[in-house]
Design a protein around this motif. Structure first.
Motif, mmCIF file in Angstrom:
data_model
loop_
_atom_site.group_PDB
_atom_site.id
_atom_site.type_symbol
_atom_site.label_atom_id
_atom_site.label_comp_id
_atom_site.label_asym_id
_atom_site.label_seq_id
_atom_site.Cartn_x
_atom_site.Cartn_y
_atom_site.Cartn_z
ATOM 1 N N GLN A 91 -42.358 6.193 -18.600
ATOM 2 C CA GLN A 91 -43.724 5.797 -18.960
ATOM 3 C C GLN A 91 -44.006 4.361 -18.531
ATOM 4 O OE1 GLN A 91 -43.981 6.555 -23.228
ATOM 5 N NE2 GLN A 91 -45.534 8.112 -22.829
ATOM 6 N N LEU A 92 -43.071 3.469 -18.819
ATOM 7 C CA LEU A 92 -43.253 2.068 -18.441
ATOM 8 C C LEU A 92 -43.293 1.906 -16.925
ATOM 9 C CD1 LEU A 92 -40.972 0.198 -20.990
ATOM 10 C CD2 LEU A 92 -43.465 0.028 -20.789
ATOM 11 N N ALA A 93 -42.395 2.562 -16.238
ATOM 12 C CA ALA A 93 -42.372 2.465 -14.774
ATOM 13 C C ALA A 93 -43.712 2.921 -14.196
ATOM 14 C CB ALA A 93 -41.220 3.284 -14.204
ATOM 15 N N CYS A 94 -44.244 4.002 -14.721
ATOM 16 C CA CYS A 94 -45.552 4.478 -14.232
ATOM 17 C C CYS A 94 -46.664 3.499 -14.584
ATOM 18 C CB CYS A 94 -45.848 5.865 -14.790
ATOM 19 S SG CYS A 94 -44.819 7.173 -14.080
ATOM 20 N N ARG A 95 -46.639 2.991 -15.803
ATOM 21 C CA ARG A 95 -47.684 2.049 -16.221
ATOM 22 C C ARG A 95 -47.663 0.785 -15.354
ATOM 23 N NH1 ARG A 95 -47.948 2.685 -21.352
ATOM 24 N NH2 ARG A 95 -46.162 1.510 -22.052
ATOM 25 N N TRP A 96 -46.462 0.333 -14.964
ATOM 26 C CA TRP A 96 -46.339 -0.867 -14.140
ATOM 27 C C TRP A 96 -46.299 -0.523 -12.653
ATOM 28 C CZ3 TRP A 96 -47.605 -5.379 -15.886
ATOM 29 C CH2 TRP A 96 -47.625 -5.566 -17.267
ATOM 30 N N GLN A 97 -46.687 0.709 -12.313
ATOM 31 C CA GLN A 97 -46.865 1.184 -10.934
ATOM 32 C C GLN A 97 -45.586 1.055 -10.102
ATOM 33 O OE1 GLN A 97 -50.267 -1.286 -9.988
ATOM 34 N NE2 GLN A 97 -51.626 0.453 -10.337
ATOM 35 N N GLN A 98 -44.486 1.500 -10.692
ATOM 36 C CA GLN A 98 -43.205 1.482 -10.000
ATOM 37 C C GLN A 98 -42.890 2.870 -9.463
ATOM 38 O OE1 GLN A 98 -41.406 -1.559 -9.583
ATOM 39 N NE2 GLN A 98 -43.470 -2.147 -10.233
ATOM 40 N N ASN A 99 -42.419 2.915 -8.255
ATOM 41 C CA ASN A 99 -42.062 4.204 -7.656
ATOM 42 C C ASN A 99 -40.870 4.847 -8.352
ATOM 43 O OD1 ASN A 99 -44.053 4.229 -5.644
ATOM 44 N ND2 ASN A 99 -42.822 2.899 -4.348
ATOM 45 N N ALA A 100 -39.969 4.015 -8.870
ATOM 46 C CA ALA A 100 -38.729 4.522 -9.462
ATOM 47 C C ALA A 100 -38.147 3.470 -10.398
ATOM 48 C CB ALA A 100 -37.724 4.852 -8.360
ATOM 49 N N PHE A 101 -37.117 3.871 -11.125
ATOM 50 C CA PHE A 101 -36.354 2.947 -11.956
ATOM 51 C C PHE A 101 -34.909 3.428 -11.976
ATOM 52 C CE2 PHE A 101 -37.850 6.276 -14.731
ATOM 53 C CZ PHE A 101 -36.789 6.530 -15.588
ATOM 54 N N TYR A 102 -34.039 2.596 -12.511
ATOM 55 C CA TYR A 102 -32.623 2.949 -12.601
ATOM 56 C C TYR A 102 -32.290 3.312 -14.035
ATOM 57 C CZ TYR A 102 -32.589 0.897 -8.008
ATOM 58 O OH TYR A 102 -32.868 0.629 -6.700
ATOM 59 N N TRP A 103 -31.434 4.309 -14.194
ATOM 60 C CA TRP A 103 -31.022 4.787 -15.507
ATOM 61 C C TRP A 103 -29.498 4.821 -15.555
ATOM 62 C CZ3 TRP A 103 -32.708 5.111 -20.169
ATOM 63 C CH2 TRP A 103 -32.046 5.921 -21.101
ATOM 64 N N VAL A 104 -28.930 4.282 -16.622
ATOM 65 C CA VAL A 104 -27.486 4.261 -16.797
ATOM 66 C C VAL A 104 -27.136 4.966 -18.101
ATOM 67 C CG1 VAL A 104 -25.434 2.812 -17.031
ATOM 68 C CG2 VAL A 104 -27.315 2.082 -15.533
ATOM 69 N N GLU A 105 -26.255 5.942 -17.978
ATOM 70 C CA GLU A 105 -25.777 6.666 -19.161
ATOM 71 C C GLU A 105 -24.344 7.095 -18.900
ATOM 72 O OE1 GLU A 105 -27.317 10.070 -22.277
ATOM 73 O OE2 GLU A 105 -28.431 9.731 -20.438
ATOM 74 N N GLN A 106 -23.492 6.883 -19.902
ATOM 75 C CA GLN A 106 -22.066 7.201 -19.793
ATOM 76 C C GLN A 106 -21.457 6.575 -18.535
ATOM 77 O OE1 GLN A 106 -21.989 11.500 -20.175
ATOM 78 N NE2 GLN A 106 -21.980 11.337 -22.412
ATOM 79 N N GLY A 107 -21.896 5.348 -18.239
ATOM 80 C CA GLY A 107 -21.343 4.616 -17.107
ATOM 81 C C GLY A 107 -21.830 5.050 -15.744
ATOM 82 N N GLU A 108 -22.715 6.052 -15.689
ATOM 83 C CA GLU A 108 -23.223 6.598 -14.425
ATOM 84 C C GLU A 108 -24.613 6.035 -14.126
ATOM 85 O OE1 GLU A 108 -23.139 8.973 -11.029
ATOM 86 O OE2 GLU A 108 -21.559 9.061 -12.544
ATOM 87 N N LEU A 109 -24.783 5.516 -12.903
ATOM 88 C CA LEU A 109 -26.067 4.980 -12.442
ATOM 89 C C LEU A 109 -26.852 6.057 -11.719
ATOM 90 C CD1 LEU A 109 -27.965 2.528 -11.848
ATOM 91 C CD2 LEU A 109 -26.605 2.172 -9.769
ATOM 92 N N ARG A 110 -28.120 6.189 -12.095
ATOM 93 C CA ARG A 110 -29.016 7.145 -11.441
ATOM 94 C C ARG A 110 -30.290 6.428 -11.012
ATOM 95 N NH1 ARG A 110 -26.519 9.733 -15.587
ATOM 96 N NH2 ARG A 110 -25.639 11.784 -15.170
ATOM 97 N N LEU A 111 -30.835 6.859 -9.907
ATOM 98 C CA LEU A 111 -32.149 6.425 -9.444
ATOM 99 C C LEU A 111 -33.122 7.524 -9.846
ATOM 100 C CD1 LEU A 111 -33.997 4.532 -7.826
ATOM 101 C CD2 LEU A 111 -33.224 5.721 -5.749
#
Length: 134
Positions: A91-111
């Protein structure tokens, strides 16, 4: 489509720098710099990022400054690691007009795509391989 694929590939060649590694069990890395990958001047980017920081602090105490950069240092943006949910991050990425963001869970990085709709979540590897402390 080709332009999006090129952008998507460039987002995958990434390094993160911060004073310390975030200690949150799962977190997003977000910025408000350069909406839709359109380069803005530094004062405008910094103002946008300060407003994003205020918004993040209203949602969680878990906010840490992170610099995102190309591996060769040719490009960098200031952002934040934030202890929020993936849905809140999108939601924040869309509101700030970002194409993507990074997500980290259980030590794994995702785009993770936000505004981009013709790409899928991409696993990049272990966050420790992308994260450096200053």
């Amino acid at each position: 489509m080709c332009e999006n694929i090129s952008l998507w590939c460039s987002y995958q060649a990434i390094l993160f720098k911060a004073e310390q590694h975030p200690v949150y069990p799962r977190f997003a890395i977000l910025t408000a710099f350069n909406p839709r990958s359109i380069v803005l001047n530094n004062p405008d980017n910094l103002k946008r990022n300060e407003l994003l920081k205020i918004e993040l602090l209203s949602m969680t105490n878990g906010v840490q400054r992170v610099t995102t950069s190309a591996p060769d240092g040719s490009w960098q943006e200031i952002g934040f690691a934030a202890d929020i949910t993936v849905a809140e991050a999108r939601q924040l990425a869309c509101r700030w007009q970002q194409n993507a963001f990074y997500w980290v869970e259980q030590g794994e990085l995702r785009l993770v795509p936000a505004l981009m709709t013709d790409v899928a979540i991409t696993k990049l590897g272990e966050i420790k391989d992308f994260f450096y402390t200053e």
